[in-house]
Design a protein around this motif. Sequence first.
Motif, PDB file in Angstrom:
ATOM      1  N   CYS A   7       4.574  -0.440   3.399  1.00 58.23           N
ATOM      2  CA  CYS A   7       3.513  -1.035   4.224  1.00 58.23           C
ATOM      3  C   CYS A   7       2.841  -2.152   3.446  1.00 58.23           C
ATOM      4  O   CYS A   7       2.405  -1.957   2.300  1.00 58.23           O
ATOM      5  CB  CYS A   7       2.490   0.030   4.605  1.00 58.23           C
ATOM      6  N   GLU A  39      -9.611   1.754   5.289  1.00 58.35           N
ATOM      7  CA  GLU A  39      -8.715   0.721   5.796  1.00 58.35           C
ATOM      8  C   GLU A  39      -9.359   0.055   7.010  1.00 58.35           C
ATOM      9  O   GLU A  39      -9.960   0.731   7.853  1.00 58.35           O
ATOM     10  CB  GLU A  39      -7.351   1.302   6.181  1.00 58.35           C
ATOM     11  N   TYR A  93      -7.703  -6.771   8.125  1.00 54.97           N
ATOM     12  CA  TYR A  93      -6.359  -6.938   7.574  1.00 54.97           C
ATOM     13  C   TYR A  93      -5.291  -6.748   8.645  1.00 54.97           C
ATOM     14  O   TYR A  93      -5.529  -6.127   9.681  1.00 54.97           O
ATOM     15  CB  TYR A  93      -6.113  -5.931   6.438  1.00 54.97           C
ATOM     16  N   TYR A 116      -1.539  -5.095   9.059  1.00 50.98           N
ATOM     17  CA  TYR A 116      -0.668  -4.104   8.421  1.00 50.98           C
ATOM     18  C   TYR A 116       0.740  -4.219   9.011  1.00 50.98           C
ATOM     19  O   TYR A 116       0.900  -4.198  10.229  1.00 50.98           O
ATOM     20  CB  TYR A 116      -1.214  -2.695   8.623  1.00 50.98           C
ATOM     21  N   THR A 117       1.729  -4.332   8.139  1.00 54.19           N
ATOM     22  CA  THR A 117       3.111  -4.517   8.586  1.00 54.19           C
ATOM     23  C   THR A 117       4.032  -3.558   7.847  1.00 54.19           C
ATOM     24  O   THR A 117       4.009  -3.497   6.604  1.00 54.19           O
ATOM     25  CB  THR A 117       3.576  -5.967   8.328  1.00 54.19           C
ATOM     26  N   TRP A 118       4.828  -2.809   8.607  1.00 52.48           N
ATOM     27  CA  TRP A 118       5.825  -1.911   8.014  1.00 52.48           C
ATOM     28  C   TRP A 118       7.131  -2.688   7.893  1.00 52.48           C
ATOM     29  O   TRP A 118       7.797  -2.986   8.874  1.00 52.48           O
ATOM     30  CB  TRP A 118       6.014  -0.678   8.883  1.00 52.48           C
ATOM     31  N   THR A 124       0.837  -1.193   0.000  1.00 54.55           N
ATOM     32  CA  THR A 124       0.000   0.000   0.000  1.00 54.55           C
ATOM     33  C   THR A 124       0.876   1.250   0.000  1.00 54.55           C
ATOM     34  O   THR A 124       2.098   1.170   0.184  1.00 54.55           O
ATOM     35  CB  THR A 124      -0.914   0.020   1.245  1.00 54.55           C
ATOM     36  N   PRO A 170      -3.740   2.096  11.169  1.00 57.45           N
ATOM     37  CA  PRO A 170      -4.583   2.305   9.978  1.00 57.45           C
ATOM     38  C   PRO A 170      -6.030   2.664  10.301  1.00 57.45           C
ATOM     39  O   PRO A 170      -6.794   2.996   9.389  1.00 57.45           O
ATOM     40  CB  PRO A 170      -4.501   0.946   9.270  1.00 57.45           C
ATOM     41  N   CYS A 198       0.525   3.141   8.684  1.00 56.37           N
ATOM     42  CA  CYS A 198       0.616   1.682   8.684  1.00 56.37           C
ATOM     43  C   CYS A 198       0.529   1.134  10.107  1.00 56.37           C
ATOM     44  O   CYS A 198      -0.050   0.069  10.336  1.00 56.37           O
ATOM     45  CB  CYS A 198       1.930   1.243   8.034  1.00 56.37           C
ATOM     46  N   ARG A 210      -0.215  -4.911   3.379  1.00 61.54           N
ATOM     47  CA  ARG A 210      -1.537  -5.256   3.919  1.00 61.54           C
ATOM     48  C   ARG A 210      -1.860  -6.700   3.527  1.00 61.54           C
ATOM     49  O   ARG A 210      -1.823  -7.050   2.355  1.00 61.54           O
ATOM     50  CB  ARG A 210      -2.600  -4.307   3.364  1.00 61.54           C
ATOM     51  N   LYS A 234      -8.571  -2.420  10.120  1.00 62.81           N
ATOM     52  CA  LYS A 234      -7.581  -3.128  10.930  1.00 62.81           C
ATOM     53  C   LYS A 234      -8.109  -4.459  11.432  1.00 62.81           C
ATOM     54  O   LYS A 234      -7.341  -5.373  11.728  1.00 62.81           O
ATOM     55  CB  LYS A 234      -7.158  -2.243  12.109  1.00 62.81           C
TER      56      LYS A 234
END
Length: 384
Positions: free
Chosen positions: A295, A270, A275, A277-279, A254, A264, A261, A297, A272
């Motif tokens: 980021c 978005e 999904y 979310y990982t940086w 994303t 979100p 991220c 998803r 959370k």
Amino acid sequence: MFVFFQGETFDYIGSSRMVYDMEKGKFPIRLENIDSFVELKQVALRNSLELWMHTDPMSQKNESVQNQVEHLLTTLQKSGTGVPAVVLRRLNQSQPLPPSSLQRFLRARNISGVVLADHPTVFHNRYYQSIYDTAENINVSYPEWQSPEEDLNFVTDTAKALADVATVLGRALYQLAGGTKFSDNIQADPQTVTRLLYGFLVRANNSWFQSFLRQDLRSILGDGPLQHYIAVSSPTNTTYIVQCALANLTGEVTDLTREQCQDPSKVPNENKDLYEYTWVQGPMNSNQTDRLPRCVRSTARLARALSPAFELGQWGSTEYSTWTESRWKDISARIFLIASKELEFVTLTVGFGVLVFSLIITYCINAKADVLFIAPREPGAVSF
């Protein structure tokens, strides 16, 4: 849904926990929502082109389940016709299932399922799921003159064979999920397979693993293979990497910033709850100097793999695993360096010299003792 179970070698800890959570309504999916179950076991050591399809004879006494299993097997065999390197074979319907996670689900409900393996009866991999289940024992090797980065991208014969199996499985799953067109275009990437093999079995600290891990997880990557240790109550390093790899392969990148991220919920459209979310660190830039973080998803999540026996307090349970870990005790050791031969000779000589000198001094003092150690005279009587 793709699932990796932890602790299966200890009486199916992961699968039994998932079944328990499904029965208690603690998992998003219930047992009755499962249409079919396809399990991959040992598929790396095929002696020939054959891949064997194991089914459960007991559940197939139900006619509805038997028809579903037949549809599953037929779909798998049709998917294999376009892959010359894989020939799917059926077994005698009376033959029981090999050790597999599917058994835990069948104990709770009759489900149409199949277990794919490289053997009809006896294991080909004698070291399966043991500490000796290493790259060398599944014929994964690399030319000696290559660098680690070249090894990462070197497509081995084992990777090619596993990619063929993945192609058959991918096409079958596509059709089972309702796909009707273009299934022949589905092709597993041997490059991805060989990178997974290299990262998990040879060297975890590689550029590909680094690209999809969070920055705070960099320290878990070592120069050797991953340790597939089964922890007590916390995810292991392997678990984190499997989750990140799944997110990388099944999720999408994303344009969220790092702050967005990490939270979100403040971003429109978005979700959370739906999904994860990982940086991640991201790949290297064109100059190979810095990484390009991003980021990701995905729907890759972790679920607790703790035996229900401990949650229920049933320490003597015969239904759930009751394996525990030995108590921890610190082990200490002291190391003493061995001196050189010259130092040992000097030490012996000086020690012998001191001994001889001490004996001579002792003899002389003893011989002159009556002179050296004269008792003082008592003063005589004085009269006035």
